[in-house]
Design an enzyme around this catalytic site. Structure first.
Site, PDB file in Angstrom:
ATOM      1  N   SER A  90       0.839  -1.194   0.000  1.00  0.00           N
ATOM      2  CA  SER A  90       0.000   0.000   0.000  1.00  0.00           C
ATOM      3  C   SER A  90       0.884   1.258   0.000  1.00  0.00           C
ATOM      4  O   SER A  90       1.725   1.411  -0.887  1.00  0.00           O
ATOM      5  CB  SER A  90      -0.975  -0.035   1.177  1.00  0.00           C
ATOM      6  OG  SER A  90      -1.952   0.970   1.053  1.00  0.00           O
TER       7      SER A  90
ATOM      8  N   HIS B 230      -8.480  -4.148  -0.962  1.00  0.00           N
ATOM      9  CA  HIS B 230      -7.217  -3.531  -0.569  1.00  0.00           C
ATOM     10  C   HIS B 230      -6.835  -3.973   0.842  1.00  0.00           C
ATOM     11  O   HIS B 230      -7.627  -3.877   1.769  1.00  0.00           O
ATOM     12  CB  HIS B 230      -7.327  -2.005  -0.629  1.00  0.00           C
ATOM     13  CG  HIS B 230      -6.018  -1.311  -0.466  1.00  0.00           C
ATOM     14  ND1 HIS B 230      -5.149  -1.110  -1.520  1.00  0.00           N
ATOM     15  CD2 HIS B 230      -5.401  -0.792   0.630  1.00  0.00           C
ATOM     16  CE1 HIS B 230      -4.069  -0.490  -1.083  1.00  0.00           C
ATOM     17  NE2 HIS B 230      -4.201  -0.285   0.221  1.00  0.00           N
TER      18      HIS B 230
ATOM     19  N   ASP C 191      -9.753  -3.768  -5.687  1.00  0.00           N
ATOM     20  CA  ASP C 191      -9.081  -2.620  -5.077  1.00  0.00           C
ATOM     21  C   ASP C 191      -9.318  -1.387  -5.945  1.00  0.00           C
ATOM     22  O   ASP C 191      -8.997  -1.410  -7.143  1.00  0.00           O
ATOM     23  CB  ASP C 191      -7.585  -2.920  -4.976  1.00  0.00           C
ATOM     24  CG  ASP C 191      -6.782  -1.803  -4.333  1.00  0.00           C
ATOM     25  OD1 ASP C 191      -7.366  -0.771  -3.969  1.00  0.00           O
ATOM     26  OD2 ASP C 191      -5.550  -1.978  -4.208  1.00  0.00           O
TER      27      ASP C 191
END
Length: 322
Positions: A161, A297, A267
């Site tokens: 991320s 995500h 995502d």
């Protein structure tokens, strides 16, 4: 941070923006765990310890070492950057500790999980600078586990991320200091669901506007708090394809690094990730793409089996890169 009804992004992130621009955070969002010492009563397969990097910036690293590292061969070195939208979380939280334990055991590797400064108290590029400083620290450190067990010539930068964004930008900076970093040598870059953005909504962001995990309005707030004041989300820190992105990607190509990008179609950031993959491939960078149908995500942070499956793919990537 998963699946709760979103009334507003600040409430969802469990933060309060103070009048002086700092954040009040909920540090109990995820439990923190202590490192695992080399204790005969503790038979965990991976040991860990916390070591300071720059006390004046309160940066440090949690180092992970398989209990029974192979002998006489040294292990690859994985430098890991955790997620949290640049504004949240810590390397000592259980989700990242568990991830790095499995990563160290699966590859196997010495894993250095970097605790970097958070925004908005320290806006970008502070986290990138901390990542570069961590590489210099690794190069010069007399820390026993690094000296005895890590092969600095087989270094991989891995991030999830926001950590994927950090890993990418640390690599770009490292490309300009190859001689300075020796004997540390970067061999590859692994971006897991990397956090990138842009002024215009991508198709996946529009499709997943009401995503329960990372809706675009939450990403917007994270970028507003993380980017330098006065810039928009087409800044190079956020959007690596801005202006074609050619010059930066050329650095990756020139260094000969192999790149792996992981993502999933559930995502909202997936289109941004695919854009970077296509840009790199177009410039001749060797990219291993691993995009799954469905998912969300940060899925691997909450599902140990999925995290392990990802680490098996990462193991193959590292084995082929050294």
């Amino acid at each position: 941070m998963s699946g709760q009804p979103i009334t507003g992004p600040l409430e969802y992130l469990q933060v309060v923006v103070n009048p002086d621009g700092t954040l009040t955070r909920n540090f109990n969002m995820f439990p923190s765990v202590a490192p695992t010492p080399n204790d005969p009563q503790n038979q965990a397969p991976v040991l860990s310890k916390d070591v300071p990097i720059n006390p004046s910036n309160n940066t440090w690293a949690r180092i992970f070492l398989p209990r029974e590292p192979p002998n006489p061969n040294k292990l690859p070195l994985v430098v890991y950057f955790h997620g949290g939208g640049f504004i949240l979380l810590s390397a000592n939280m259980d989700i990242f500790h568990t991830c790095c334990c499995d990563l160290a055991n699966t590859v196997p590797a010495v894993v250095v999980s970097v605790e970097y400064r958070l925004a908005p108290e320290h806006r970008l590029p502070a986290a990138y600078e901390d990542g570069v400083e961590a590489l210099h620290w690794i190069k010069t450190s007399e820390e026993e586990w690094l000296r005895e067990y890590a092969d600095l010539t087989k270094c991989f930068l891995v991030g999830s991320s926001a950590g994927g964004n950090i890993a990418y930008h640390v690599c770009l900076r490292a490309a300009g200091m190859v001689q300075e970093l020796q004997p540390l040598k970067i061999k590859g870059l692994v971006l897991h669901q990397p956090f990138f953005g842009g002024k215009q909504r991508s198709a996946s962001e529009l499709r997943l506007m009401n995503d329960p995990v990372l809706p675009p309005m939450v990403s917007d707030v994270m970028w507003d708090l993380a980017l330098p004041i006065g810039v928009d989300r087409d800044h190079e820190y956020s959007n690596p394809t801005v202006g074609g992105g050619s010059e930066e990607v050329e650095k990756v190509k020139l260094m000969g690094w192999r790149v792996m990008v992981n993502g999933c179609h559930g995502d909202p950031l997936v289109d941004r990730q695919m854009e970077l993959v296509e840009l790199m491939e177009g410039k001749g960078v060797e990219v291993s793409r691993n995009f799954r149908v469905g998912g969300f995500h940060g899925e691997e942070d909450f599902d140990v089996s999925k995290a392990h499956a990802m680490h098996m793919i990462l193991k193959d990537f590292i084995d082929l890169s050294i």
